[in-house]
Design a protein around this motif. Structure first.
Motif, PDB file in Angstrom:
ATOM      1  N   VAL A  78      16.945  17.820   3.774  1.00 25.49           N
ATOM      2  CA  VAL A  78      18.128  17.378   3.866  1.00 25.49           C
ATOM      3  C   VAL A  78      18.171  16.711   5.173  1.00 25.49           C
ATOM      4  O   VAL A  78      17.702  17.375   6.394  1.00 25.49           O
ATOM      5  N   ARG A  79      18.855  15.489   5.379  1.00 31.08           N
ATOM      6  CA  ARG A  79      19.047  14.988   6.520  1.00 31.08           C
ATOM      7  C   ARG A  79      20.654  14.711   6.594  1.00 31.08           C
ATOM      8  O   ARG A  79      21.101  13.853   5.735  1.00 31.08           O
ATOM      9  N   GLN A  80      21.037  15.505   7.390  1.00 35.54           N
ATOM     10  CA  GLN A  80      22.794  15.541   7.554  1.00 35.54           C
ATOM     11  C   GLN A  80      23.206  14.730   8.824  1.00 35.54           C
ATOM     12  O   GLN A  80      22.951  15.017   9.822  1.00 35.54           O
ATOM     13  N   LEU A  81      24.089  13.541   8.427  1.00 31.51           N
ATOM     14  CA  LEU A  81      24.746  12.737   9.741  1.00 31.51           C
ATOM     15  C   LEU A  81      25.945  13.563  10.112  1.00 31.51           C
ATOM     16  O   LEU A  81      26.637  14.431   9.535  1.00 31.51           O
ATOM     17  N   PRO A  82      26.259  13.176  11.393  1.00 36.12           N
ATOM     18  CA  PRO A  82      27.348  13.872  11.979  1.00 36.12           C
ATOM     19  C   PRO A  82      28.738  12.982  11.251  1.00 36.12           C
ATOM     20  O   PRO A  82      28.808  12.235  10.339  1.00 36.12           O
ATOM     21  N   TRP A  83      29.949  13.971  11.404  1.00 39.12           N
ATOM     22  CA  TRP A  83      31.331  13.091  11.124  1.00 39.12           C
ATOM     23  C   TRP A  83      31.342  11.961  11.751  1.00 39.12           C
ATOM     24  O   TRP A  83      31.494  11.689  12.695  1.00 39.12           O
ATOM     25  N   PRO A  98       0.899  -1.262   0.137  1.00 31.37           N
ATOM     26  CA  PRO A  98       0.200  -0.011  -0.061  1.00 31.37           C
ATOM     27  C   PRO A  98       0.834   1.332   0.182  1.00 31.37           C
ATOM     28  O   PRO A  98       0.270   2.344  -0.117  1.00 31.37           O
ATOM     29  N   ASN A  99       2.284   1.251   0.148  1.00 35.54           N
ATOM     30  CA  ASN A  99       2.924   2.563   0.006  1.00 35.54           C
ATOM     31  C   ASN A  99       4.324   2.421  -0.731  1.00 35.54           C
ATOM     32  O   ASN A  99       5.335   2.138  -0.222  1.00 35.54           O
ATOM     33  N   PRO A 100       3.756   2.420  -2.060  1.00 33.29           N
ATOM     34  CA  PRO A 100       5.006   2.597  -2.855  1.00 33.29           C
ATOM     35  C   PRO A 100       5.900   3.849  -2.742  1.00 33.29           C
ATOM     36  O   PRO A 100       5.332   4.893  -2.165  1.00 33.29           O
ATOM     37  N   LEU A 101       7.070   3.643  -2.837  1.00 28.19           N
ATOM     38  CA  LEU A 101       8.071   4.707  -2.910  1.00 28.19           C
ATOM     39  C   LEU A 101       7.803   6.028  -3.763  1.00 28.19           C
ATOM     40  O   LEU A 101       7.608   5.713  -5.135  1.00 28.19           O
ATOM     41  N   GLN A 102       7.379   7.091  -3.450  1.00 34.15           N
ATOM     42  CA  GLN A 102       7.264   8.103  -4.008  1.00 34.15           C
ATOM     43  C   GLN A 102       8.191   9.564  -3.913  1.00 34.15           C
ATOM     44  O   GLN A 102       7.486  10.822  -3.891  1.00 34.15           O
ATOM     45  N   GLN A 103       9.555   8.921  -3.722  1.00 37.93           N
ATOM     46  CA  GLN A 103      10.454  10.009  -3.498  1.00 37.93           C
ATOM     47  C   GLN A 103      11.764   9.854  -4.113  1.00 37.93           C
ATOM     48  O   GLN A 103      12.032   8.376  -4.404  1.00 37.93           O
ATOM     49  N   ASN A 104      12.367  10.859  -4.732  1.00 40.20           N
ATOM     50  CA  ASN A 104      13.672  10.606  -4.921  1.00 40.20           C
ATOM     51  C   ASN A 104      14.633  10.875  -3.796  1.00 40.20           C
ATOM     52  O   ASN A 104      14.704  12.079  -3.449  1.00 40.20           O
ATOM     53  N   ILE A 105      15.598  10.082  -3.548  1.00 38.72           N
ATOM     54  CA  ILE A 105      16.494  10.099  -2.357  1.00 38.72           C
ATOM     55  C   ILE A 105      18.097  10.154  -2.827  1.00 38.72           C
ATOM     56  O   ILE A 105      18.276   9.246  -3.472  1.00 38.72           O
ATOM     57  N   ALA A 106      18.851  11.271  -2.810  1.00 34.11           N
ATOM     58  CA  ALA A 106      20.182  11.389  -3.113  1.00 34.11           C
ATOM     59  C   ALA A 106      20.949  11.289  -1.951  1.00 34.11           C
ATOM     60  O   ALA A 106      20.813  12.161  -1.078  1.00 34.11           O
ATOM     61  N   ARG A 136      19.293  14.045   0.307  1.00 31.73           N
ATOM     62  CA  ARG A 136      18.454  15.053  -0.251  1.00 31.73           C
ATOM     63  C   ARG A 136      17.499  14.523  -0.634  1.00 31.73           C
ATOM     64  O   ARG A 136      17.470  13.763  -1.634  1.00 31.73           O
ATOM     65  N   THR A 137      15.988  14.561  -0.106  1.00 31.19           N
ATOM     66  CA  THR A 137      14.771  13.994  -0.383  1.00 31.19           C
ATOM     67  C   THR A 137      13.950  15.015  -1.077  1.00 31.19           C
ATOM     68  O   THR A 137      13.693  15.882  -0.359  1.00 31.19           O
ATOM     69  N   THR A 138      13.524  14.583  -2.306  1.00 32.73           N
ATOM     70  CA  THR A 138      12.426  15.447  -2.942  1.00 32.73           C
ATOM     71  C   THR A 138      11.256  14.495  -3.308  1.00 32.73           C
ATOM     72  O   THR A 138      11.311  13.404  -3.476  1.00 32.73           O
ATOM     73  N   HIS A 180      18.050   3.499  12.520  1.00 31.50           N
ATOM     74  CA  HIS A 180      18.445   4.645  13.522  1.00 31.50           C
ATOM     75  C   HIS A 180      17.181   5.303  13.575  1.00 31.50           C
ATOM     76  O   HIS A 180      16.251   5.351  12.596  1.00 31.50           O
ATOM     77  N   ASP A 181      17.092   6.119  14.605  1.00 31.36           N
ATOM     78  CA  ASP A 181      15.697   7.126  14.761  1.00 31.36           C
ATOM     79  C   ASP A 181      16.155   8.591  14.097  1.00 31.36           C
ATOM     80  O   ASP A 181      17.317   8.638  13.564  1.00 31.36           O
ATOM     81  N   ASN A 182      15.269   9.357  14.323  1.00 32.84           N
ATOM     82  CA  ASN A 182      15.545  10.904  13.725  1.00 32.84           C
ATOM     83  C   ASN A 182      16.631  11.556  14.211  1.00 32.84           C
ATOM     84  O   ASN A 182      17.150  12.337  13.524  1.00 32.84           O
ATOM     85  N   GLU A 183      17.289  11.249  15.280  1.00 33.19           N
ATOM     86  CA  GLU A 183      18.297  11.852  15.548  1.00 33.19           C
ATOM     87  C   GLU A 183      19.706  11.036  15.531  1.00 33.19           C
ATOM     88  O   GLU A 183      20.589  11.229  16.070  1.00 33.19           O
ATOM     89  N   ASN A 184      19.687  10.130  14.524  1.00 34.64           N
ATOM     90  CA  ASN A 184      20.527   9.066  14.125  1.00 34.64           C
ATOM     91  C   ASN A 184      21.248   8.400  15.097  1.00 34.64           C
ATOM     92  O   ASN A 184      22.404   7.983  15.034  1.00 34.64           O
TER      93      ASN A 184
END
Length: 267
Positions: free
Chosen positions: A239-244, A110-118, A219-221, A173-177
């Motif tokens: 944008v979801r940016q992970l730590p170094w 029921p939930n096909p992927l509808q995003q472009n993730i780079a 980078r998700t659109t 991982h959660d939203n806080e990585n």
């Protein structure tokens, strides 16, 4: 006496099949009297090998068959409903399946992927002259797309390695990585080694530069709806940016260029 009478000087009449008397094969296809018997047909394939190599080939085929059967059985248990075997040996099954052989249904309802993730990455590197610098962002997903575009038979690695590594990380991982399960550290190490390998392939920082830290972001659109649809979606990228992440010698040893391997061995 006729000039074509039988004898040692007899010759075949033009236009007529050769006979045993004229030195050719008889018309019925059987060997002429005195001809050597036909030998056995030459052996081909495994039968042409010596006994020792036949045994080795048979053992190799048996090992391959066992591995294939075991793999199919483990994948079946992975996708099958919960049962006694999966409850007792679920961890062993997961260790075999994840992350390369994971099965999912994201392509279907029921939930096909509808995003472009780079998936993008940059690195802190030390150049040959000892200076430390930060590279630009490398769009690894775009590089994979360029390699696939126009390729009639793209490899499984080009299509899925990076994408599945990112999916694996996000799922653990959660939203806080922060890892939310036992496989969090594994997914982080798997993604880190892939991006280090890709940075090495792009010669990030120049020839001879050594990667010390990496930072990954996505980078998700949203995929725009069709023109006839009344659905409204945002066109702003998220944008979801992970730590170094520090790069360990083991990460560099996973296929990096000789300069990096030399430094890793010197530590």
């Amino acid at each position: 006496m006729n000039a074509y009478d039988e004898g040692s000087n007899a010759r075949p009449v033009p236009g007529e099949p050769a006979t045993a008397a004229s030195g050719g094969p008889p018309p019925d296809g059987h060997p002429a009297p005195g001809d050597p018997p036909a030998g056995p047909l030459p052996r081909t394939g495994i039968a042409a090998l010596s006994l020792r190599y036949q045994i080795a080939a048979a053992l190799a085929l048996a090992v391959v068959a066992v591995v294939v059967c075991a793999h199919l059985a483990l994948v079946f248990l992975h996708v099958a409903p919960s049962n006694t075997v999966t409850k007792q040996h679920g961890q062993a099954i997961d260790e075999w399946v994840y992350p390369e052989f994971e099965q999912n249904w994201k392509l279907f309802a029921p939930n096909p992927l509808q995003q472009n993730i780079a998936v993008q990455v940059r690195a802190e590197v030390r150049a040959e002259d000892g200076s430390i610098g930060t590279t630009r962002w490398y769009d690894l997903s775009a590089l994979d797309g360029e390699a696939i575009n126009g390729n009639l038979l793209p490899s499984h690695t080009q299509q899925n390695e990076l994408r599945r590594a990112w999916d694996f990380f996000v799922a653990t991982h959660d939203n806080e990585n922060r890892p939310n399960g036992l496989r969090g550290a594994l997914s982080e190490r798997y993604l880190r080694r892939i991006v280090v390998l890709r940075l090495d392939r792009e010669q990030a920082g120049g020839p001879g530069a050594v990667v010390h830290q990496v930072q990954v972001r996505s980078r998700t659109t949203n995929v725009p709806p069709p023109k006839w649809s009344k659905e409204q979606v945002s066109d702003k990228p998220v944008v979801r940016q992970l730590p170094w992440w520090l790069v360990s010698p083991a990460d560099r040893a996973a296929g990096t260029r000789p300069a990096a391997r030399t430094e890793a061995s010197a530590r």
